[in-house]
Motif scaffolding. Structure first.
Motif, PDB file in Angstrom:
ATOM      1  N   ASP A  44      34.929  18.088  11.074  1.00 59.39           N
ATOM      2  CA  ASP A  44      34.015  16.917  11.061  1.00 59.39           C
ATOM      3  C   ASP A  44      32.765  17.178  10.382  1.00 59.39           C
ATOM      4  OD1 ASP A  44      32.532  14.669  11.461  1.00 59.39           O
ATOM      5  OD2 ASP A  44      34.043  13.882  13.209  1.00 59.39           O
ATOM      6  N   ALA A  45      32.482  16.865   9.312  1.00 61.45           N
ATOM      7  CA  ALA A  45      31.281  16.801   8.429  1.00 61.45           C
ATOM      8  C   ALA A  45      30.009  16.380   9.566  1.00 61.45           C
ATOM      9  CB  ALA A  45      31.068  16.230   7.167  1.00 61.45           C
ATOM     10  N   ASN A  46      30.185  15.372  10.428  1.00 54.10           N
ATOM     11  CA  ASN A  46      28.886  15.329  11.282  1.00 54.10           C
ATOM     12  C   ASN A  46      28.765  16.246  12.421  1.00 54.10           C
ATOM     13  OD1 ASN A  46      28.374  12.586   9.898  1.00 54.10           O
ATOM     14  ND2 ASN A  46      30.597  11.885  10.764  1.00 54.10           N
ATOM     15  N   TYR A  47      29.374  17.292  12.269  1.00 55.82           N
ATOM     16  CA  TYR A  47      29.164  18.343  13.480  1.00 55.82           C
ATOM     17  C   TYR A  47      28.593  19.454  12.783  1.00 55.82           C
ATOM     18  CZ  TYR A  47      31.221  15.598  17.230  1.00 55.82           C
ATOM     19  OH  TYR A  47      31.656  14.307  17.992  1.00 55.82           O
ATOM     20  N   THR A  48      27.835  20.218  13.411  1.00 54.81           N
ATOM     21  CA  THR A  48      27.491  21.784  12.977  1.00 54.81           C
ATOM     22  C   THR A  48      27.336  22.427  14.311  1.00 54.81           C
ATOM     23  OG1 THR A  48      26.268  20.848  11.034  1.00 54.81           O
ATOM     24  CG2 THR A  48      25.823  22.923  12.032  1.00 54.81           C
ATOM     25  N   THR A  49      27.874  23.872  14.124  1.00 54.44           N
ATOM     26  CA  THR A  49      27.886  24.618  15.366  1.00 54.44           C
ATOM     27  C   THR A  49      27.224  26.054  14.908  1.00 54.44           C
ATOM     28  OG1 THR A  49      29.858  23.711  16.276  1.00 54.44           O
ATOM     29  CG2 THR A  49      29.019  25.702  17.266  1.00 54.44           C
ATOM     30  N   LEU A  50      25.957  26.209  15.552  1.00 54.69           N
ATOM     31  CA  LEU A  50      25.244  27.328  15.392  1.00 54.69           C
ATOM     32  C   LEU A  50      25.344  28.450  16.478  1.00 54.69           C
ATOM     33  CD1 LEU A  50      21.989  25.959  13.946  1.00 54.69           C
ATOM     34  CD2 LEU A  50      23.858  26.849  12.480  1.00 54.69           C
ATOM     35  N   VAL A  51      25.479  29.674  16.234  1.00 52.44           N
ATOM     36  CA  VAL A  51      25.555  30.763  17.069  1.00 52.44           C
ATOM     37  C   VAL A  51      24.528  31.848  17.218  1.00 52.44           C
ATOM     38  CG1 VAL A  51      28.248  30.352  17.665  1.00 52.44           C
ATOM     39  CG2 VAL A  51      27.426  31.970  15.853  1.00 52.44           C
ATOM     40  N   ALA A  52      24.216  32.416  18.245  1.00 48.27           N
ATOM     41  CA  ALA A  52      23.467  33.580  18.375  1.00 48.27           C
ATOM     42  C   ALA A  52      24.465  34.924  18.731  1.00 48.27           C
ATOM     43  CB  ALA A  52      22.254  33.630  19.356  1.00 48.27           C
ATOM     44  N   GLU A  53      24.345  35.791  17.611  1.00 52.10           N
ATOM     45  CA  GLU A  53      24.926  36.921  17.677  1.00 52.10           C
ATOM     46  C   GLU A  53      24.380  38.308  17.908  1.00 52.10           C
ATOM     47  OE1 GLU A  53      28.543  38.083  14.858  1.00 52.10           O
ATOM     48  OE2 GLU A  53      26.700  38.493  14.057  1.00 52.10           O
ATOM     49  N   ILE A  54      24.741  39.048  18.927  1.00 48.41           N
ATOM     50  CA  ILE A  54      24.215  40.420  19.095  1.00 48.41           C
ATOM     51  C   ILE A  54      25.432  41.382  19.003  1.00 48.41           C
ATOM     52  CG2 ILE A  54      22.941  41.671  20.738  1.00 48.41           C
ATOM     53  CD1 ILE A  54      21.554  39.191  21.747  1.00 48.41           C
ATOM     54  N   ARG A  55      25.055  42.310  18.168  1.00 45.49           N
ATOM     55  CA  ARG A  55      26.043  43.260  18.020  1.00 45.49           C
ATOM     56  C   ARG A  55      27.367  42.812  17.912  1.00 45.49           C
ATOM     57  NH1 ARG A  55      22.433  45.167  21.794  1.00 45.49           N
ATOM     58  NH2 ARG A  55      23.793  44.969  23.787  1.00 45.49           N
ATOM     59  N   GLY A  56      27.778  41.789  17.232  1.00 46.46           N
ATOM     60  CA  GLY A  56      29.186  41.294  16.943  1.00 46.46           C
ATOM     61  C   GLY A  56      29.669  40.317  17.930  1.00 46.46           C
ATOM     62  N   ARG A  57      28.869  39.884  18.967  1.00 46.11           N
ATOM     63  CA  ARG A  57      29.201  39.184  19.843  1.00 46.11           C
ATOM     64  C   ARG A  57      28.396  38.005  19.950  1.00 46.11           C
ATOM     65  NH1 ARG A  57      32.899  40.931  23.972  1.00 46.11           N
ATOM     66  NH2 ARG A  57      33.440  38.776  24.050  1.00 46.11           N
ATOM     67  N   VAL A  58      28.928  36.813  20.337  1.00 49.05           N
ATOM     68  CA  VAL A  58      28.208  35.477  20.287  1.00 49.05           C
ATOM     69  C   VAL A  58      27.923  35.174  21.949  1.00 49.05           C
ATOM     70  CG1 VAL A  58      28.509  33.037  20.369  1.00 49.05           C
ATOM     71  CG2 VAL A  58      29.498  34.448  18.492  1.00 49.05           C
TER      72      VAL A  58
END
Length: 152
Positions: A44-58
């Protein structure tokens, strides 16, 4: 100790870490459930998910949904979820994710941004954080489960 935090868009490879985060937020979720949800969110183009990653883990995620409003002109962004892994809270990761979301919203010509947060005592620190970040408390949300909906 300084953390090397990378903020990026989520991928299917993040699902297991996302399950852990949803559990910690108080929404027990299986991998299969997260896989099903993410399939729709990702498409769905109306959704965006951003993540914070540290050493390869979210270790954190923020989910955004954009839409148009009925009560005024312009696009709106609703923060659907914001959660940081319990071992990484208080280290500025939430701030970085929220700022990244606001930057993303500005780049996509969004006129306003909002979120809902439970009124439970466990969320008091989150409420203080949102106020510190410039958000104001607004309306009270109501919901109804599908079993209670009127079927014609």
């Amino acid at each position: 100790m300084s953390l090397d935090i990378r903020i990026r868009h989520s991928t299917k490879q993040d699902l297991q870490d996302m399950v852990i985060l949803m559990d910690q937020l108080g929404y027990p979720t299986t991998y299969a459930e997260m896989q099903e949800r993410y399939k729709h969110i990702e498409a769905d183009a109306n959704y965006t998910t951003l993540v914070a990653e540290i050493r390869g883990r979210v270790v954190g995620l923020i989910g955004l949904q954009t839409s148009y409003l009925y009560e005024k002109n312009g696009r709106h962004c609703r923060i659907m979820v914001l959660v940081i892994h319990e071992h990484y809270r208080g280290r500025g990761i939430g701030r970085q994710l929220l700022q990244a979301a606001e930057h993303w919203a500005a780049e996509h010509q969004v006129d306003s941004i909002s979120l809902n947060s439970s009124n439970s005592a466990e969320r008091e620190a989150a409420h203080a954080f949102y106020k510190e970040m410039g958000y104001t408390a607004g309306s009270t949300g109501f919901s109804k489960r599908s079993q209670q909906l009127q079927h014609i």
